[in-house]
Motif scaffolding. Structure first.
Motif, PDB file in Angstrom:
ATOM      1  N   ILE B 229    -128.308  40.080  49.026  1.00 50.04           N
ATOM      2  CA  ILE B 229    -129.129  40.887  49.938  1.00 50.04           C
ATOM      3  C   ILE B 229    -129.922  41.859  49.085  1.00 50.04           C
ATOM      4  CG2 ILE B 229    -129.158  42.511  51.851  1.00 50.04           C
ATOM      5  CD1 ILE B 229    -126.666  41.234  52.924  1.00 50.04           C
ATOM      6  N   GLU B 230    -131.247  41.654  49.102  1.00 51.85           N
ATOM      7  CA  GLU B 230    -132.154  42.471  48.300  1.00 51.85           C
ATOM      8  C   GLU B 230    -132.296  43.841  48.974  1.00 51.85           C
ATOM      9  OE1 GLU B 230    -136.631  41.771  46.555  1.00 51.85           O
ATOM     10  OE2 GLU B 230    -135.649  40.142  47.611  1.00 51.85           O
ATOM     11  N   THR B 373    -139.562  46.206  57.315  1.00 51.19           N
ATOM     12  CA  THR B 373    -138.271  46.418  57.981  1.00 51.19           C
ATOM     13  C   THR B 373    -138.424  47.434  59.110  1.00 51.19           C
ATOM     14  OG1 THR B 373    -137.342  48.343  56.832  1.00 51.19           O
ATOM     15  CG2 THR B 373    -137.194  46.250  55.698  1.00 51.19           C
ATOM     16  N   THR B 374    -139.293  48.433  58.894  1.00 48.34           N
ATOM     17  CA  THR B 374    -139.445  49.491  59.879  1.00 48.34           C
ATOM     18  C   THR B 374    -140.911  49.873  60.016  1.00 48.34           C
ATOM     19  OG1 THR B 374    -137.286  50.347  59.226  1.00 48.34           O
ATOM     20  CG2 THR B 374    -138.668  51.802  60.554  1.00 48.34           C
ATOM     21  N   PHE B 383    -137.374  58.511  58.206  1.00 45.91           N
ATOM     22  CA  PHE B 383    -136.325  58.215  59.185  1.00 45.91           C
ATOM     23  C   PHE B 383    -135.638  56.872  58.947  1.00 45.91           C
ATOM     24  CE2 PHE B 383    -138.646  61.477  61.639  1.00 45.91           C
ATOM     25  CZ  PHE B 383    -137.575  62.317  61.912  1.00 45.91           C
ATOM     26  N   ASP B 385    -133.160  55.019  57.696  1.00 46.09           N
ATOM     27  CA  ASP B 385    -131.914  55.456  57.066  1.00 46.09           C
ATOM     28  C   ASP B 385    -130.790  55.202  58.060  1.00 46.09           C
ATOM     29  OD1 ASP B 385    -130.588  57.615  55.038  1.00 46.09           O
ATOM     30  OD2 ASP B 385    -129.950  58.018  57.093  1.00 46.09           O
ATOM     31  N   GLN B 388    -129.770  58.363  59.946  1.00 45.66           N
ATOM     32  CA  GLN B 388    -130.770  58.763  60.928  1.00 45.66           C
ATOM     33  C   GLN B 388    -130.786  57.823  62.129  1.00 45.66           C
ATOM     34  OE1 GLN B 388    -132.803  61.538  60.888  1.00 45.66           O
ATOM     35  NE2 GLN B 388    -131.580  62.194  59.129  1.00 45.66           N
ATOM     36  N   PHE B 389    -130.564  56.517  61.881  1.00 42.24           N
ATOM     37  CA  PHE B 389    -130.589  55.524  62.970  1.00 42.24           C
ATOM     38  C   PHE B 389    -129.306  55.570  63.812  1.00 42.24           C
ATOM     39  CE2 PHE B 389    -133.844  52.088  61.386  1.00 42.24           C
ATOM     40  CZ  PHE B 389    -134.836  53.033  61.416  1.00 42.24           C
ATOM     41  N   GLY B 390    -128.357  56.417  63.403  1.00 42.21           N
ATOM     42  CA  GLY B 390    -127.135  56.540  64.182  1.00 42.21           C
ATOM     43  C   GLY B 390    -126.079  55.495  63.863  1.00 42.21           C
ATOM     44  N   PHE B 391    -126.195  54.840  62.678  1.00 41.79           N
ATOM     45  CA  PHE B 391    -125.212  53.809  62.325  1.00 41.79           C
ATOM     46  C   PHE B 391    -123.939  54.441  61.746  1.00 41.79           C
ATOM     47  CE2 PHE B 391    -128.824  50.573  61.333  1.00 41.79           C
ATOM     48  CZ  PHE B 391    -129.212  50.635  62.660  1.00 41.79           C
ATOM     49  N   GLN B 400    -135.143  42.317  52.687  1.00 41.40           N
ATOM     50  CA  GLN B 400    -135.372  40.886  52.874  1.00 41.40           C
ATOM     51  C   GLN B 400    -135.235  40.554  54.350  1.00 41.40           C
ATOM     52  OE1 GLN B 400    -132.286  39.073  50.468  1.00 41.40           O
ATOM     53  NE2 GLN B 400    -131.088  38.646  52.297  1.00 41.40           N
ATOM     54  N   HIS B 403    -130.377  37.560  57.144  1.00 46.16           N
ATOM     55  CA  HIS B 403    -129.088  38.203  57.434  1.00 46.16           C
ATOM     56  C   HIS B 403    -129.239  39.623  57.956  1.00 46.16           C
ATOM     57  CE1 HIS B 403    -124.801  38.783  57.469  1.00 46.16           C
ATOM     58  NE2 HIS B 403    -124.952  39.926  56.827  1.00 46.16           N
ATOM     59  N   ARG B 405    -131.918  43.259  57.901  1.00 42.58           N
ATOM     60  CA  ARG B 405    -133.212  43.814  57.534  1.00 42.58           C
ATOM     61  C   ARG B 405    -133.221  45.278  57.922  1.00 42.58           C
ATOM     62  NH1 ARG B 405    -139.172  42.030  59.483  1.00 42.58           N
ATOM     63  NH2 ARG B 405    -140.217  42.180  57.468  1.00 42.58           N
ATOM     64  N   PRO B 407    -131.911  49.349  57.374  1.00 50.27           N
ATOM     65  CA  PRO B 407    -130.626  49.983  57.063  1.00 50.27           C
ATOM     66  C   PRO B 407    -129.453  49.101  57.508  1.00 50.27           C
ATOM     67  CG  PRO B 407    -132.128  51.566  58.075  1.00 50.27           C
ATOM     68  CD  PRO B 407    -132.782  50.215  58.198  1.00 50.27           C
ATOM     69  N   GLU B 412    -123.586  44.692  59.643  1.00 43.90           N
ATOM     70  CA  GLU B 412    -124.297  43.890  58.652  1.00 43.90           C
ATOM     71  C   GLU B 412    -123.357  43.414  57.537  1.00 43.90           C
ATOM     72  OE1 GLU B 412    -125.679  46.541  60.193  1.00 43.90           O
ATOM     73  OE2 GLU B 412    -127.208  45.381  61.250  1.00 43.90           O
TER      74      GLU B 412
END
Lengths: 428, 428
Positions: B229-230, B373-374, B383, B385, B388-391, B400, B403, B405, B407, B412
């Motif tokens: 995963i790049e 990606t965003t 943002f 991150d 920030q995204f609440g993960f 990439q 699988h 993309r 954060p 993941e």
């Protein structure tokens, strides 16, 4: 002074990949209706131009016969008007499937008021490397177009005339529907070098999906710098637990092994709990004999063979890892469910493993411990299939863990992107 | 006669990978409570054994200073008791996150009565290759354990003493909690050859995640046969549309560029619509000057530079693809939104692009056409991150398409498997 286009210094494969990337950018934002119209145009064109396709296919078939190709493979290669109609009908089915692009996978309003959405988008450019089945040419093109991807098709040279004719018809229809014809291309050149270039086109090609035998897949996995989705190899197991209904066990065994032997979800190894071996194996061996299956047996299975009608040979260690794709099965007696799981973990290709049991506890432990794309409880291994799972179509069966695992439908041909919407939000 | 274990002929890296694979099989079925207890034990142990960790870290810091390492990098390398406490607190936060394993991603009863469930499972063995930040050692171990994965950690040799101390503490805690200590291992050996072996351990290692500079990531992507995963490289753009609120545009530009310049979600290029350039650029250049940012300007931006306080140099083509990670920004005027999109598609690393606009139509077109990606609308690039995204946590930011993309949080770090449950179902 002549003007050189930047394309002039590129190899034909790289040029094709650049054109595919440009086409993919055009396809990505298209709404479903436009893509479906193109798919219906393809289906119509396949029917209207059937004669041209069948004629081209006849060249491939004649050459295959000259080269002494087996009738089974010639049959896979052959296109008749009926088969072309069936392929066209499959394309119409794909048009009828929901469009995965634009689906909001998750979304929420963050505590700071930003709206966050994760949305499905096409992968971009999909490369398919496959063997002598011309129907794959059309299936793959239809599934890629529906999911907004451009496709680079690299079929077998033994189907080259058929594939050229099919792609000509598809491109004409795609162009006629107002979409970029370069969304569907055959990889130019028939040399191994052109495949190698495709495998090295990182940044242009987003994913490669090899469909075919184990050696093709191994080559692509080892040599590709483009991300690969490994497909297909199936060394599937049927495990008959200590507590199992014997009729069910025999029926699932025979269906898993002999319903169709040449496919990746056919069973290749039978494991039997020692407590049920004396009851189950005599019946199983007779049923396998009736189905024309040769049993490659370990010592403990051999002990039951003498009294059966079965054709039995002694198993060697290679049998445990062999995907026969024929009327053969390896068979062993195991001491316990946990020994069965150990055997499977050691030898499986990770495709599909089935347990036959009446014990809820055994079913639960087996499904927890076995780590394959699909674990079947009291069901045939043959159900691992996009069509059977209700996906409507299938681009292959992934046996890897990244991105997609098991049968791959349209959503597996997509990625996602996040859309962050604020009112001038900045980070403090 | 001495008995040889099959391990004896393997290299230390392969041995470690085999032990990780065995540990992963043990971890996979564990329920959340057991994994969380191990994480809390790690957090406690980090606090109890802080002195041992800080002492080991002092060796790395002293060596770095002897080698003339820059103070910025020495600072990243340094562990103080406060920082160890913060790392322990992060581990407790991971324990508090939901367990992704076991989540039913989709499920249905098929028309034939079979119950189909797609369930999240751990990936298996995750390899992380990273640079000189010892906190990554603990973060990565915690996220992998929580998601049921074994982890092989390959840090920078400049942090070797710190990493050894941290992994010793973690392994003791994991073992003490009754889990296999081999779930967390440092990759043995400091040579490049040991990294190469890790990259070739296909079948043992399920995924490699390189975290660090562009050249590290390129090497792993090119040489690895293990799926990669790049992550990370961010040549992010801020585009100011023809219709934009000027205050908002300046604020988002400055926050995206200068809030923290050394991170992958910092902006590296400013694109300005020609219709707003005369109004916006004088203000933007002054604001960038105040923030200490040097502007690498195209001809049209240069035209506004003379009257500003800004430090401006002429842009070369390399500027469009440079991830400065410093107080520098490339800037250009574009004829239209579509030209901005073309510029972005040509030069972006695909991380994050922001549009500042008051036009709903422009926002919609930009989010449709930009494939990164965003895509941020009226919000800072900063943002993008996981936090920030609440993960709740982040193992990296995938650039990439396969699988994962954007954060990457705990889901993941999982794959899925299908569970097919029937009552003796076979295929007809």
């Amino acid at each position: 002074m002549t003007t050189l286009s930047p394309y002039d210094s590129m190899s034909p494969v790289t040029q094709a990949a650049y054109r595919a990337k440009a086409a993919a950018a055009d396809l990505a934002p298209l709404p479903r209706a436009i893509k479906d119209d193109a798919l219906l145009a393809i289906a119509d064109a396949l029917e209207v131009r059937t004669a041209e396709i069948v004629e081209a296919n006849a060249e491939d078939v004649a050459r295959a016969r000259e080269n002494g190709t087996s009738e089974a493979i010639v049959d896979r290669l052959t296109l008749t008007p009926e088969r072309v109609r069936a392929i066209a009908s499959d394309v119409r089915d794909v048009a009828g499937l929901p469009d995965p692009v634009g689906e909001v996978v998750r979304g929420s309003t963050l505590p700071n008021g930003i709206d966050l959405r994760q949305v499905r988008v096409p992968l971009g450019v999909v490369g398919i490397i496959y063997e002598a089945r011309p129907n794959v040419t059309v299936d793959a093109a239809a599934l890629c177009l529906k999911s907004g991807n451009a496709v680079l098709l690299r079929g077998s040279s033994s189907a080259h005339a058929s594939n050229r004719a099919l792609v000509r018809v598809i491109r004409d229809a795609v162009g006629g529907a107002g979409l970029p014809a370069d969304a569907v291309q055959l990889v130019p050149g028939e040399s191994r070098e052109s495949v190698r270039e495709l495998m090295r086109a990182r940044g242009l090609v987003d994913v490669l999906i090899p469909r075919g035998g184990a050696s093709l897949i191994r080559t692509v996995v080892t040599e590709s710098t483009v991300p690969v989705i490994e497909t297909g190899t199936g060394n599937c197991h049927v495990y008959v637990d200590a507590q199992a209904d014997l009729d069910t066990a025999v029926e699932i065994l025979i269906n898993s092994k002999a319903h169709r032997v040449s496919v990746c979800n056919a069973a290749e190894t039978l494991l039997v709990h020692q407590d049920i071996a004396a009851e189950f194996l005599p019946r199983a061996l007779d049923a396998l004999a009736e189905a024309g299956v040769t049993v490659h047996a370990d010592e403990r299975v051999l002990a039951y063979a003498a009294d059966s009608k079965a054709t039995v040979v002694e198993a060697t260690p290679e049998d445990w890892e062999t995907e026969y794709l024929s009327h053969d099965i390896a068979a062993a007696v195991v001491d316990s469910l946990d020994r069965a799981v150990e055997h499977i973990r050691l030898w499986t290709s990770g495709h599909t493993e089935a347990i036959v049991t009446t014990s809820q506890q055994a079913a639960r432990r087996f499904t927890q411990l076995v780590d394959s794309t699909t674990v079947a409880v009291n069901a045939s291994t043959r159900f691992t299939d996009g069509g059977q799972f209700g996906f409507g179509a299938e681009i292959g069966i992934s046996t890897q863990k990244l991105h997609a695992r098991g049968p791959m439908g349209l959503p597996e041909l997509t990625s996602t992107k996040y859309i962050v919407t604020g009112d001038g939000h900045v980070r403090r």
